[in-house]
Design a protein around this motif. Structure first.
Motif, short mmCIF file in Angstrom:
data_model
loop_
_atom_site.label_atom_id
_atom_site.label_comp_id
_atom_site.label_asym_id
_atom_site.label_seq_id
_atom_site.Cartn_x
_atom_site.Cartn_y
_atom_site.Cartn_z
N PRO A 14 0.81 -1.23 0.00
CA PRO A 14 0.00 0.00 0.00
C PRO A 14 0.84 1.28 0.00
O PRO A 14 0.42 2.29 -0.55
N ASN A 15 2.01 1.25 0.59
CA ASN A 15 2.85 2.46 0.63
C ASN A 15 3.98 2.40 -0.40
O ASN A 15 5.01 3.04 -0.23
N CYS A 16 3.81 1.65 -1.47
CA CYS A 16 4.83 1.48 -2.50
C CYS A 16 5.03 2.80 -3.24
O CYS A 16 4.06 3.48 -3.60
N ASP A 17 6.29 3.18 -3.48
CA ASP A 17 6.56 4.43 -4.19
C ASP A 17 7.32 4.17 -5.49
O ASP A 17 8.09 5.01 -5.95
N CYS A 18 7.06 3.03 -6.10
CA CYS A 18 7.71 2.74 -7.38
C CYS A 18 7.07 3.58 -8.48
O CYS A 18 6.04 4.24 -8.29
N SER A 19 7.67 3.58 -9.66
CA SER A 19 7.17 4.40 -10.76
C SER A 19 5.80 3.95 -11.24
O SER A 19 4.98 4.77 -11.67
#
Length: 97
Positions: A14-19
């Motif tokens: 849920p907190n993934c900051d991938c492109s």
């Protein structure tokens, strides 16, 4: 370098900051442009009523209403000042060279 197939279908945290997650979140946000219609703007529509086509023109709210005239910088392309009058020369002349 190839990515193994078992990693391709994993869900993101849920907190993934991938492109991929950033692009998905960025495209889900509404555009803040003046040209983007809001819920008060009405698009054009065409309906068949009693065997006849009824066309309802689009309308805009006060915020998105387009200007009746183009911007001022389109009206003048090049202003070179006052025009120079044409004065014909009636006397003959010789080229000095």
């Amino acid at each position: 370098m190839s990515i193994p197939a078992k990693y391709l279908r994993l869900s993101h945290a849920p907190n993934c900051d991938c492109s991929v997650c950033w692009s998905r979140a960025a495209t889900a946000q509404p555009a803040l442009s003046r040209s983007t219609p809001c819920d008060q703007c009405r698009p054009a529509s065409v309906q068949l009523v009693d065997g006849r086509w009824q066309v309802t023109p689009r309308s805009f709210c006060a915020k998105h209403e387009p200007n009746a005239r183009p911007p001022k910088y389109w009206s003048v392309v090049l202003d070179t000042g006052r025009p120079t009058p044409y004065v014909p020369i009636h006397e003959p002349f010789e080229l000095v060279g």
